[in-house]
Each structure stands twice: as structure tokens, then as C-alpha cells.
Design an enzyme around this catalytic site. Structure first.
Site, PDB file in Angstrom:
ATOM      1  CG  ASN A  97       6.349  22.043  37.510  1.00 28.34           C
ATOM      2  OD1 ASN A  97       7.012  21.040  37.774  1.00 28.34           O
ATOM      3  ND2 ASN A  97       6.572  22.782  36.432  1.00 28.34           N
ATOM      4  CD1 TRP A  98       6.361  20.708  44.008  1.00 22.76           C
ATOM      5  CD2 TRP A  98       7.185  18.786  44.820  1.00 22.76           C
ATOM      6  NE1 TRP A  98       5.558  20.306  45.055  1.00 22.76           N
ATOM      7  CE2 TRP A  98       6.035  19.133  45.568  1.00 22.76           C
ATOM      8  CE3 TRP A  98       7.871  17.602  45.152  1.00 22.76           C
ATOM      9  CZ2 TRP A  98       5.559  18.346  46.624  1.00 22.76           C
ATOM     10  CZ3 TRP A  98       7.390  16.822  46.192  1.00 22.76           C
ATOM     11  CH2 TRP A  98       6.259  17.197  46.920  1.00 22.76           C
ATOM     12  CE  LYS A  99       9.174  25.386  37.223  1.00 26.10           C
ATOM     13  NZ  LYS A  99       9.470  26.583  36.463  1.00 26.10           N
ATOM     14  CB  SER A 134       5.660  34.920  38.892  1.00 27.58           C
ATOM     15  OG  SER A 134       6.916  34.680  38.265  1.00 27.58           O
ATOM     16  CD  GLU A 146      10.824  25.413  33.421  1.00 26.92           C
ATOM     17  OE1 GLU A 146      10.753  24.335  34.029  1.00 26.92           O
ATOM     18  OE2 GLU A 146      10.584  26.521  33.963  1.00 26.92           O
ATOM     19  N   GLY A 196       8.981  31.866  36.505  1.00 30.41           N
ATOM     20  CA  GLY A 196      10.201  31.928  37.297  1.00 30.41           C
ATOM     21  C   GLY A 196      10.893  33.285  37.263  1.00 30.41           C
ATOM     22  CG  HIS A 204       6.564  23.438  31.961  1.00 30.98           C
ATOM     23  ND1 HIS A 204       7.671  24.232  31.836  1.00 30.98           N
ATOM     24  CD2 HIS A 204       5.880  23.891  33.041  1.00 30.98           C
ATOM     25  CE1 HIS A 204       7.656  25.135  32.812  1.00 30.98           C
ATOM     26  NE2 HIS A 204       6.588  24.946  33.556  1.00 30.98           N
ATOM     27  CD  GLU A 231       2.877  27.254  33.234  1.00 34.54           C
ATOM     28  OE1 GLU A 231       2.878  27.443  34.447  1.00 34.54           O
ATOM     29  OE2 GLU A 231       3.699  26.523  32.671  1.00 34.54           O
ATOM     30  N   GLY A 280       5.096  27.038  40.201  1.00 32.99           N
ATOM     31  CA  GLY A 280       6.455  26.492  40.268  1.00 32.99           C
ATOM     32  C   GLY A 280       7.092  26.846  41.598  1.00 32.99           C
ATOM     33  N   GLY A 281       7.895  27.911  41.597  1.00 32.80           N
ATOM     34  CA  GLY A 281       8.703  28.287  42.766  1.00 32.80           C
ATOM     35  C   GLY A 281       7.951  28.279  44.088  1.00 32.80           C
TER      36      GLY A 281
HETATM   37  C1  PEP Z   1       5.811  26.690  36.239  1.00 36.80           C
HETATM   38  O1  PEP Z   1       6.692  25.959  36.616  1.00 36.80           O
HETATM   39  O2  PEP Z   1       4.990  26.274  35.437  1.00 36.80           O
HETATM   40  C2  PEP Z   1       5.756  28.060  36.770  1.00 36.80           C
HETATM   41  C3  PEP Z   1       4.722  28.795  36.450  1.00 36.80           C
HETATM   42  O3  PEP Z   1       6.788  28.482  37.575  1.00 36.80           O
HETATM   43  P1  PEP Z   1       6.790  29.791  38.534  1.00 36.80           P
HETATM   44  O4  PEP Z   1       5.532  29.716  39.370  1.00 36.80           O
HETATM   45  O5  PEP Z   1       8.034  29.642  39.354  1.00 36.80           O
HETATM   46  O6  PEP Z   1       6.793  30.984  37.657  1.00 36.80           O
END
Ligand code: PEP
Length: 259
Positions: free
Chosen positions: A11-13, A219, A103, A179, A101, A173, A240-241
Site C-alpha cells: 500500500n503506497w498510500k 509495521s 486511515e 506506521g 483502511h 491491522e 505500508g512504509g
Molecule cells: C498500512 O498501510 O496498511 C500499513 C500497515 O502501514 P505500515 O506497514 O507502514 O505500518
């Protein structure tokens, strides 16, 4: 137990313009091998403005990554300034769409009923929803994590047929792990993913629950991917990251080769 093929999703956000997206896909294509793809499905979820570019390189170079999106509207068309319809994504050969999600829920106010409408609309365009659920730290501390997830999953799956549910992906999640660099312990993540599966079993029966793929997200990094992925109820990761760096994401995809 069903033979569930793991799925790892990046997930590049709101990161990477279309040139940067192209570079990342090309770097990944040098690192991820055919053996990896035999073992794991990989989906990439760029921002909307990059999707056409990523689609073009995936198809022109026959790269074995699934194209994904991060979000969409639930209506087929209309006066919804700034929104994107599921059919527009399907036309670009998008296969997986992240929905609900945390966010989107927290920053953009998407509630369970809207998430459910989106799940149905995504399925209606023959794409696979990645339905996200997760609890806050306060909910976890108040012993409400299981009931929160149970409610989100039931609401998200309302009106979905058993056949559709069997092919879906659900991402557990914990919001406190997204994040933040904090990861749920492998035991915790396993227990929560098992509880998501129990909810699916209660709604649709054991066969569907055995077939649905459940990701952990929060994470995930090369250093913790394997211990999470070897858990019996964890069938993948929503990343994500660490998905923004080709080397990190490839090493997550290759978790099975880690020590
Ligand atoms: C996400 O964007 O769903 C996520 C889990 O981000 P991260 O891996 O950065 O915690």
C-alpha cells in the site's frame, strides 16, 4: 485445511509520482523471482495517478504482480467530485482494492455502512476487496479488540455471498501498529486473525472461513515478516512504509527464505 496462497500487498498510500512508481516496479521486477511468485501473490496499490503507468509496465513486460488500488467510490458514476468508480479501476485491470483502511475510516470518516457499500461495488466490478479491520490502542486496553473486529467484519460482509466471501482478502491491522514501528507480537496477530476467521465461519460456515485469506498489517518489515507469515491463520501481509523500498518489499515477499 484449504491450501491458501499467501498474498502480500504493498500500500503506497500518497507516495510516489508516476515516474517514481515506474522505477519502483522495475526495481521490484529485478528482485522478485518466479519461485517467489509461485509461492506468494503480490499486489501493488499505487495512488490513482500512477495506476495507468503501472498497468502499462506490468502488461508490456509481463510482470507477475497484481495491480491494486487503495480506495474507490461505491456508486457507478455521478456527481461525486474527486471520486473514482469501481468500473474505472476494473477497466485498468485492477484486481484488488483496499477498502475500509483505518486511515480512510479515521481521516475521511468512512463508517461501516459505507465500507460495506464499497465491498459490494468492488465485487460487482469483479475485483477482490481487501477489507481492513483493526482496533485502536484504547479499545485493545479495554479488552474490546475482538468485538470491534467482529463488528467490522460482519458489517463489511453484509450482503456478500458465500462464494464471493471465499475469494476475499481481509486485513487485520491494529491501528496502533500502522506506521508506528510497533508490531503486534506474532502470537497476538495470530490470535486476532484466528478470531477474524471465526467470525467468517459464524457468518458463512467453515468452508468459506477456511478459504478466505487473512493478512496482518502494521509495521511489517523484512525482520518480522517470517514470524508473522508462518502463523497458521496469517495468509499474507498488508505493507505500508516498507513497500516503498524495492529491497525491503522484495525481502518481505521472500520471507520464506529468511533465517
Ligand atoms: C498500512 O498501510 O496498511 C500499513 C500497515 O502501514 P505500515 O506497514 O507502514 O505500518
Amino acid at each position: 485445511m484449504a491450501d491458501r496462497k499467501p498474498i502480500i500487498s504493498g500500500n503506497w498510500k500518497m507516495h510516489l509520482n508516476h515516474f517514481e512508481a515506474l522505477k519502483l516496479v522495475q526495481e521490484l521486477s529485478y528482485l522478485v523471482t518466479e519461485d517467489d511468485i509461485d509461492a506468494v501473490d503480490v499486489s501493488l496499490h499505487p495512488p490513482f495517478t500512477d495506476i495507468r503507468t503501472v498497468q502499462t509496465v506490468l502488461e508490456a513486460d509481463r510482470l507477475p504482480f497484481h495491480l491494486g488500488a487503495q480506495h474507490c467510490h461505491f456508486e457507478a458514476n455521478g456527481a461525486f467530485t474527486g471520486e473514482i468508480a469501481p468500473s474505472m479501476l476494473a477497466k485498468l485491470n485492477v484486481s484488488y482494492v483496499i477498502v475500509g483502511h483505518s486511515e480512510r475510516r479515521e481521516v475521511f470518516g468512512e463508517a461501516d455502512d459505507m465500507v460495506n457499500k464499497k465491498v459490494l461495488a468492488i465485487l460487482g466490478s469483479n475485483m477482490v476487496p481487501i477489507l481492513c479491520c483493526g482496533e485502536t490502542l484504547a479499545e485493545r486496553d479495554a479488552n474490546q479488540a475482538v468485538s470491534k473486529i467482529d463488528g467490522q467484519v460482519r458489517a463489511g460482509l453484509t450482503g456478500v455471498t458465500a462464494e464471493q466471501a471465499a475469494d476475499m482478502v481481509i486485513a487485520y491491522e491494529p491501528i496502533w501498529a500502522i506506521g508506528t514501528g510497533r508490531t503486534a507480537s506474532a502470537d497476538d496477530a495470530q490470535n486476532m486473525c484466528a478470531s477474524v476467521r471465526a467470525t467468517v465461519a459464524d457468518v458463512f460456515g467453515a468452508e468459506v472461513a477456511d478459504s478466505v485469506r487473512i493478512q496482518y498489517g502494521g509495521s511489517v518489515k523484512p525482520v518480522n515478516a517470517k514470524e508473522l507469515m508462518i502463523q497458521p491463520d496469517i495468509d499474507g501481509a498488508l505493507v505500508g512504509g516498507a513497500s516503498l523500498d524495492a529491497d525491503s518489499f522484495a525481502r518481505i515477499v521472500q520471507y520464506r527464505l529468511a533465517d
